[in-house]
Structures are given as structure tokens and as C-alpha cells.
Write a protein that holds these residues in place. Structure first.
Motif, PDB file in Angstrom:
ATOM      1  N   ILE A 154     -29.438 -10.727  12.350  1.00  0.00           N
ATOM      2  CA  ILE A 154     -30.607 -10.811  11.461  1.00  0.00           C
ATOM      3  C   ILE A 154     -31.776 -10.065  12.088  1.00  0.00           C
ATOM      4  O   ILE A 154     -32.465  -9.289  11.426  1.00  0.00           O
ATOM      5  N   ALA A 155     -31.993 -10.278  13.388  1.00  0.00           N
ATOM      6  CA  ALA A 155     -33.063  -9.574  14.095  1.00  0.00           C
ATOM      7  C   ALA A 155     -32.791  -8.074  14.123  1.00  0.00           C
ATOM      8  O   ALA A 155     -33.704  -7.262  13.938  1.00  0.00           O
ATOM      9  N   ARG A 156     -31.539  -7.697  14.347  1.00  0.00           N
ATOM     10  CA  ARG A 156     -31.180  -6.269  14.390  1.00  0.00           C
ATOM     11  C   ARG A 156     -31.530  -5.590  13.062  1.00  0.00           C
ATOM     12  O   ARG A 156     -32.092  -4.493  13.040  1.00  0.00           O
ATOM     13  N   ARG A 157     -31.231  -6.252  11.940  1.00  0.00           N
ATOM     14  CA  ARG A 157     -31.550  -5.677  10.628  1.00  0.00           C
ATOM     15  C   ARG A 157     -33.058  -5.647  10.385  1.00  0.00           C
ATOM     16  O   ARG A 157     -33.589  -4.677   9.849  1.00  0.00           O
ATOM     17  N   ALA A 158     -33.751  -6.718  10.776  1.00  0.00           N
ATOM     18  CA  ALA A 158     -35.202  -6.790  10.562  1.00  0.00           C
ATOM     19  C   ALA A 158     -35.953  -5.792  11.440  1.00  0.00           C
ATOM     20  O   ALA A 158     -37.039  -5.339  11.071  1.00  0.00           O
ATOM     21  N   LEU A 159     -35.375  -5.459  12.587  1.00  0.00           N
ATOM     22  CA  LEU A 159     -36.023  -4.555  13.540  1.00  0.00           C
ATOM     23  C   LEU A 159     -35.297  -3.207  13.591  1.00  0.00           C
ATOM     24  O   LEU A 159     -35.199  -2.574  14.635  1.00  0.00           O
ATOM     25  N   ALA A 160     -34.812  -2.762  12.436  1.00  0.00           N
ATOM     26  CA  ALA A 160     -33.982  -1.555  12.375  1.00  0.00           C
ATOM     27  C   ALA A 160     -34.784  -0.259  12.401  1.00  0.00           C
ATOM     28  O   ALA A 160     -34.216   0.802  12.638  1.00  0.00           O
ATOM     29  N   ASP A 161     -36.088  -0.324  12.149  1.00  0.00           N
ATOM     30  CA  ASP A 161     -36.887   0.901  12.181  1.00  0.00           C
ATOM     31  C   ASP A 161     -36.802   1.539  13.560  1.00  0.00           C
ATOM     32  O   ASP A 161     -36.666   0.855  14.568  1.00  0.00           O
ATOM     33  N   VAL A 162     -36.918   2.844  13.590  1.00  0.00           N
ATOM     34  CA  VAL A 162     -36.777   3.584  14.845  1.00  0.00           C
ATOM     35  C   VAL A 162     -38.132   3.690  15.545  1.00  0.00           C
ATOM     36  O   VAL A 162     -39.146   4.011  14.932  1.00  0.00           O
ATOM     37  N   VAL A 163     -38.110   3.401  16.826  1.00  0.00           N
ATOM     38  CA  VAL A 163     -39.284   3.530  17.672  1.00  0.00           C
ATOM     39  C   VAL A 163     -39.446   5.010  18.011  1.00  0.00           C
ATOM     40  O   VAL A 163     -38.464   5.711  18.207  1.00  0.00           O
ATOM     41  N   GLU A 164     -40.673   5.459  18.104  1.00  0.00           N
ATOM     42  CA  GLU A 164     -40.885   6.814  18.592  1.00  0.00           C
ATOM     43  C   GLU A 164     -40.609   6.786  20.084  1.00  0.00           C
ATOM     44  O   GLU A 164     -41.468   6.417  20.886  1.00  0.00           O
ATOM     45  N   ASP A 165     -39.386   7.114  20.424  1.00  0.00           N
ATOM     46  CA  ASP A 165     -38.881   6.941  21.782  1.00  0.00           C
ATOM     47  C   ASP A 165     -38.361   8.257  22.324  1.00  0.00           C
ATOM     48  O   ASP A 165     -37.440   8.825  21.757  1.00  0.00           O
ATOM     49  N   GLU A 184     -36.461   8.707  24.639  1.00  0.00           N
ATOM     50  CA  GLU A 184     -35.114   8.547  25.175  1.00  0.00           C
ATOM     51  C   GLU A 184     -34.032   8.587  24.111  1.00  0.00           C
ATOM     52  O   GLU A 184     -32.880   8.308  24.394  1.00  0.00           O
ATOM     53  N   GLY A 185     -34.381   8.845  22.880  1.00  0.00           N
ATOM     54  CA  GLY A 185     -33.309   9.022  21.907  1.00  0.00           C
ATOM     55  C   GLY A 185     -33.422   8.259  20.615  1.00  0.00           C
ATOM     56  O   GLY A 185     -32.417   8.003  19.974  1.00  0.00           O
ATOM     57  N   GLY A 186     -34.602   7.843  20.190  1.00  0.00           N
ATOM     58  CA  GLY A 186     -34.755   7.223  18.884  1.00  0.00           C
ATOM     59  C   GLY A 186     -34.087   5.876  18.742  1.00  0.00           C
ATOM     60  O   GLY A 186     -33.288   5.666  17.844  1.00  0.00           O
ATOM     61  N   LEU A 187     -34.392   4.957  19.621  1.00  0.00           N
ATOM     62  CA  LEU A 187     -33.831   3.609  19.539  1.00  0.00           C
ATOM     63  C   LEU A 187     -34.503   2.822  18.428  1.00  0.00           C
ATOM     64  O   LEU A 187     -35.664   3.058  18.094  1.00  0.00           O
ATOM     65  N   SER A 188     -33.776   1.842  17.879  1.00  0.00           N
ATOM     66  CA  SER A 188     -34.404   0.920  16.935  1.00  0.00           C
ATOM     67  C   SER A 188     -35.297  -0.032  17.732  1.00  0.00           C
ATOM     68  O   SER A 188     -35.178  -0.134  18.955  1.00  0.00           O
ATOM     69  N   TYR A 189     -36.184  -0.723  17.031  1.00  0.00           N
ATOM     70  CA  TYR A 189     -37.032  -1.701  17.714  1.00  0.00           C
ATOM     71  C   TYR A 189     -36.171  -2.743  18.431  1.00  0.00           C
ATOM     72  O   TYR A 189     -36.457  -3.131  19.559  1.00  0.00           O
ATOM     73  N   LEU A 191     -35.756  -3.181  27.145  1.00  0.00           N
ATOM     74  CA  LEU A 191     -36.903  -3.626  27.941  1.00  0.00           C
ATOM     75  C   LEU A 191     -36.570  -4.907  28.711  1.00  0.00           C
ATOM     76  O   LEU A 191     -36.850  -5.019  29.910  1.00  0.00           O
ATOM     77  N   LEU A 192     -35.972  -5.876  28.025  1.00  0.00           N
ATOM     78  CA  LEU A 192     -35.589  -7.124  28.682  1.00  0.00           C
ATOM     79  C   LEU A 192     -34.604  -6.870  29.819  1.00  0.00           C
ATOM     80  O   LEU A 192     -34.750  -7.421  30.920  1.00  0.00           O
TER      81      LEU A 192
END
Length: 50
Positions: free
Chosen positions: A14-25, A27-32, A39-40
């Protein structure tokens, strides 16, 4: 809490879907979600998605 410890992330899909937008990263365009997990883990937390 002080690392190292293990985080069991219940309902992580559920969190993966809710945080699916891509971070300006650079290192390769990771999702949030992926960015949070990375980070953790860099801070010494073992993340176990459930």
C-alpha cells in the motif's frame, strides 16, 4: 530508536503504491518508497516489507 534494528513494514505494498512518484534522484529515478527504504538502510536499519 538507535540503529541497528529491523523494521517490519506491514502493508508495504500500500505504501509502495502511495509513494510511487519518482524522486528527482541523481542515482537513477527511485520512487519515494524506494528512496525511503534506501535511506533507512544507509542508516543501519534492516527493512522487511510485508
Amino acid at each position: 530508536m538507535v540503529p541497528p534494528f529491523t523494521l517490519t513494514w506491514h502493508d508495504s505494498e500500500i505504501a509502495r503504491r502511495a509513494l510511487a512518484d519518482v524522486v528527482e534522484d541523481p542515482e537513477g529515478g527511485l520512487s519515494y518508497f524506494e528512496d525511503i527504504v534506501r535511506l533507512l538502510e544507509r542508516r543501519g536499519v534492516t527493512v522487511v516489507p510485508r
